[in-house]
Design an enzyme around this catalytic site. Sequence first.
Site, PDB file in Angstrom:
ATOM      1  N   THR A  39     -10.623   4.577   7.524  1.00  9.49           N
ATOM      2  CA  THR A  39     -11.099   3.246   7.924  1.00  9.49           C
ATOM      3  C   THR A  39     -10.033   2.505   8.724  1.00  9.49           C
ATOM      4  O   THR A  39     -10.350   1.614   9.523  1.00  9.49           O
ATOM      5  CB  THR A  39     -11.492   2.410   6.698  1.00  9.49           C
ATOM      6  OG1 THR A  39     -10.423   2.435   5.746  1.00  9.49           O
ATOM      7  CG2 THR A  39     -12.770   2.943   6.066  1.00  9.49           C
ATOM      8  N   HIS A  71     -13.699  -9.258  21.457  1.00  7.44           N
ATOM      9  CA  HIS A  71     -13.396  -7.827  21.464  1.00  7.44           C
ATOM     10  C   HIS A  71     -11.891  -7.634  21.477  1.00  7.44           C
ATOM     11  O   HIS A  71     -11.192  -8.186  22.336  1.00  7.44           O
ATOM     12  CB  HIS A  71     -14.032  -7.145  22.672  1.00  7.44           C
ATOM     13  CG  HIS A  71     -15.532  -7.200  22.652  1.00  7.44           C
ATOM     14  ND1 HIS A  71     -16.303  -6.343  21.906  1.00  7.44           N
ATOM     15  CD2 HIS A  71     -16.393  -8.055  23.253  1.00  7.44           C
ATOM     16  CE1 HIS A  71     -17.584  -6.650  22.064  1.00  7.44           C
ATOM     17  NE2 HIS A  71     -17.657  -7.692  22.867  1.00  7.44           N
ATOM     18  N   HIS A 123      -2.402   0.624   8.790  1.00  5.25           N
ATOM     19  CA  HIS A 123      -3.154  -0.381   8.032  1.00  5.25           C
ATOM     20  C   HIS A 123      -2.192  -0.917   6.974  1.00  5.25           C
ATOM     21  O   HIS A 123      -2.203  -0.503   5.815  1.00  5.25           O
ATOM     22  CB  HIS A 123      -4.383   0.250   7.385  1.00  5.25           C
ATOM     23  CG  HIS A 123      -5.125  -0.691   6.468  1.00  5.25           C
ATOM     24  ND1 HIS A 123      -5.621  -1.915   6.878  1.00  5.25           N
ATOM     25  CD2 HIS A 123      -5.432  -0.592   5.145  1.00  5.25           C
ATOM     26  CE1 HIS A 123      -6.208  -2.513   5.866  1.00  5.25           C
ATOM     27  NE2 HIS A 123      -6.100  -1.738   4.797  1.00  5.25           N
ATOM     28  N   ARG A 170       0.828  -1.205   0.000  1.00  4.67           N
ATOM     29  CA  ARG A 170       0.000   0.000   0.000  1.00  4.67           C
ATOM     30  C   ARG A 170       0.863   1.256   0.000  1.00  4.67           C
ATOM     31  O   ARG A 170       0.500   2.270  -0.582  1.00  4.67           O
ATOM     32  CB  ARG A 170      -0.921  -0.007   1.228  1.00  4.67           C
ATOM     33  CG  ARG A 170      -1.910  -1.164   1.270  1.00  4.67           C
ATOM     34  CD  ARG A 170      -2.704  -1.159   2.569  1.00  4.67           C
ATOM     35  NE  ARG A 170      -3.604  -2.288   2.692  1.00  4.67           N
ATOM     36  CZ  ARG A 170      -3.254  -3.448   3.260  1.00  4.67           C
ATOM     37  NH1 ARG A 170      -2.047  -3.608   3.737  1.00  4.67           N
ATOM     38  NH2 ARG A 170      -4.143  -4.431   3.343  1.00  4.67           N
TER      39      ARG A 170
END
Length: 318
Positions: free
Chosen positions: A146, A171, A178, A91
């Site tokens: 996000t 949880h 990211h 990315r």
Amino acid sequence: MGKKNRKVAIIGSGLVGSSCAYAMINQSICDEIVIVGRNHDYALAQAMDLSHCADFTSTRTRVRAGYYADCQDADIVVLTAGANVKPGQTRMDIMADAAAITREVVSSVMASGFDGIFVVASNPVDIVTLVTAQVSGLPRHRVIGTGTSIDSARLKTLLADVFQVDPRSVHGYAMGEHGESQFVAWSHVTIGGKPILHIIEEHKLRFPDLDLSDIARKTKDAGWEIFTRKGSTQFGIGSAIAYITRSILNDDHRIIAVSAILDGEYGESNVCVGVPAIIGDGGIEELIEFNLSEDEQVLLRRSCDLVRSGMASIAIPS
């Protein structure tokens, strides 16, 4: 008595943008969706196709193709347009192109008079979120990436398979970039309210081969596992965007791991990474500061430094 029209504009009519719109329609999250794409005819086709869901959903969501000017009265603008990752790239390899596209798109959105909340999904999402904040001039709580929301969902799915529970009973959060430097905050992962580290300690015979580092690796690599097989990810991230959007429009105050600009939290400033945050109608209502273990603090610092190096390479001031 008039009812407020809840409007979302989605910039980008590709797989992520359309999957996000589809999730919003089926969950009745908003009243109107405007899809803005570089190819208006393609955006129009997507809008037409999505509008045909109306007869099969509990409420009607109006969907249409539009232009940047239509962002003026939107409550939320979702950014999904950006540079595409090619096989073999990370990315971060596309960040220069992504930053250039983001500057152009956000400038066009702001020229419309938009004064709402940005939800950013374009990769590399931490860098793009920061560029969006800088170009828009909006306060940091109204620019939300996000981040590691999708990674946290992948973590819960993996753990649910191991412990044979519903993922919603797990949880925990992946935090940081990211991307490659993300990590799982194991000190704060619970199953049914019980810390996972305690569960493993008490049931060594039941889970003799459980390797948490392998779970963390699978969490990090899940997106690439999908990408290498079909060339994209869309449904998971589309649902993550819808989830964040719903928490904003309904003022749900859900705690979600989003990409947020830090200003002293965790001892970090002027960097954007995934951390748990309370999401409501004001955007990021509050960042949750976990009491991380020493090892986890080191991993977060390393992740922040990696994002900073990316920022420096494309001349984003830190």
